[in-house]
Design a protein around this motif. Sequence first.
Motif, short mmCIF file in Angstrom:
data_model
loop_
_atom_site.label_atom_id
_atom_site.label_comp_id
_atom_site.label_asym_id
_atom_site.label_seq_id
_atom_site.Cartn_x
_atom_site.Cartn_y
_atom_site.Cartn_z
N ASP A 44 0.81 -1.22 0.00
CA ASP A 44 0.00 0.00 0.00
C ASP A 44 0.84 1.27 0.00
O ASP A 44 0.31 2.38 0.08
N GLY A 45 2.17 1.13 -0.09
CA GLY A 45 3.03 2.29 -0.14
C GLY A 45 3.54 2.77 1.20
O GLY A 45 4.14 3.85 1.29
N TYR A 78 5.99 -3.03 -7.58
CA TYR A 78 4.81 -2.41 -6.98
C TYR A 78 4.19 -1.43 -7.97
O TYR A 78 4.75 -1.14 -9.03
N GLU A 82 2.00 3.77 -5.45
CA GLU A 82 2.43 3.22 -4.17
C GLU A 82 3.94 3.45 -3.96
O GLU A 82 4.38 3.78 -2.85
N TRP A 86 5.55 5.64 -0.99
CA TRP A 86 6.56 5.03 -0.12
C TRP A 86 7.82 5.88 -0.05
O TRP A 86 8.34 6.14 1.04
#
Length: 585
Positions: A44-45, A78, A82, A86
């Motif tokens: 989800d980051g 990913y 995300e 991140w």
Amino acid sequence: MNATPAYQDASLPVDRRVEDLLSRMTLEEKAGQLFHSMLMMNADGTPVTETDGSMLPFTTPELVEDRFLTHFNLLGTYGAREMARWQNAVQEMAAATRLGIPVTLSTDPRHTFTDNIGASFNAGAFSAWPEALGLAAIGDPGLVHRFADTVRREYLAVGFRVALHPQIDLATEPRWARQSGTFGSDARLTAELVRAYVRGLQGPALGPGSVSAMVKHFPGGGPQKDGEDPHFAHGKEQVYPGGMREHHLEPFKAAIAAGCAQMMPYYGQPVGTDWEEVGFGFNKGVVTGLLREELGFDGIVCTDWGLLNDATIFGQTHPARAWGLEHLSTAERAARALEAGCDQFGGEQCPEVVVELVRSGRVTESRIDASVRRLLREKFTLGLFENPYVDPDLAEETVGRADFTALGAAAQRRSLTVLTNPSGLLPLAEGPRLHVRGVDEAVAAAYGEVVADPADADLAVLRLRTPYEPRENIFESFFHSGSLAFPEAELAEILDLLDRVPTLVCINLERAAVVPEIAERAAALIADYGASDAALLDVAFGRAAAEGRLPFELPRSMAAVAASRPDVPNDTHDPVFPHGHGLAL
């Protein structure tokens, strides 16, 4: 009111900012800069704040806040949004530390079809291109520049500021597992393409719009004994029976002339030369004597990953790649790498070792300062102190953008190499009954009627991969090594199909496959280096033109491979196809 520290003043010269920041750093903070470690992220980051130690021993806050690391490469694939979220979260974590030194994020290659956690990741959200071998098969420096510029734009969008590539080893040992990331066996072509690659990533000069190129693996990792890879102890020996050591340096000279910012020495331990028989990352004659003094490189030298400490990967213990120095302690190995001239330890996170080396008098703090200066200078030059954050919306718009994807798709088609077409099967007529293996039937249905039984087909399309020997070690199994010939049972099954129906065979060449029987009996044979089913079929049906030429020769037998010299390009006797072979349709 406190004055703004000089290192935070963007109007000042970079060297003054570097010296100001360096003067404010504790020994522990300096030591943290010398480690370029690995991070993973949650899907989800969000940063990883808990770990069981099975892959990575520390959480992100532990590395950034407690161990003062600011250089990381991201593992895994990913979404673009995300990844951007991140990187911003990690930068916020770094900004909250005492000095607020921004993080420099790096990545292994991400724009191809290969997925090897030890070397590269598949394209995922990024535009998909052929491997470097495919770019070499096309041989167009302009295309390589456009590729690297596309990589630069997509990387910048998510916050990657260092590319752990290009890989410019020469593919001179046909069995070596790392060939797919190279430009093949031709030193002249590799030199030409790496100049375009570095300039595409970095621009005319390193700056805020650049991605720093970490060129690897100095002084050329191709001549591995028996083709085994020095990630593993049984592959540590690098040999030059053909006396062509200087030949392998040519691409690196070109990379330095092009202004590459960083260089990575390989794991290999040279045997039978006048170099000390220790891994290149510990080798003062190679790093300081050759790279820095003779070739004049003054950029960052970062070791390959995992030279200091044993590691646990997939539950299995892997020894540190301290080849020739296995008997030394972690601290002694670190001291040797620093003495050799390296600035940074890849894949490690033990700054306390450097702190102890200085406090014990084994290494001077001035030696540490010399490397920290290089590392900080790059952060300032890249503009990370002024603009450490990225826009997740822009990242989602940029990564995999339609024009980038179209460029990659066109390159896939151009790179395909037609090896045989003896009866003029190609280009195929529209609308045949097709039997396909290794090809997505839904894709094939756009080109003809897909049938399950070869007996009902007008022709078959068969996609194969270069053979390799499975290895018991899980991590090693990602590095396809050993024999290049198909096992007898698998070959018999392939030849049975070729004898039953006219068959177009496409073989993915991550190494130089041994395919004399297939070449003789296929109705047509094409090589790919990372291409979609649609790319293959577009070429097969004449909707796109294949321009590829083999970036290395294809040997006739494993006996010929075993008899060849690992440092000599295209050295096998009577190859099935020579280097540079390729037909026009």
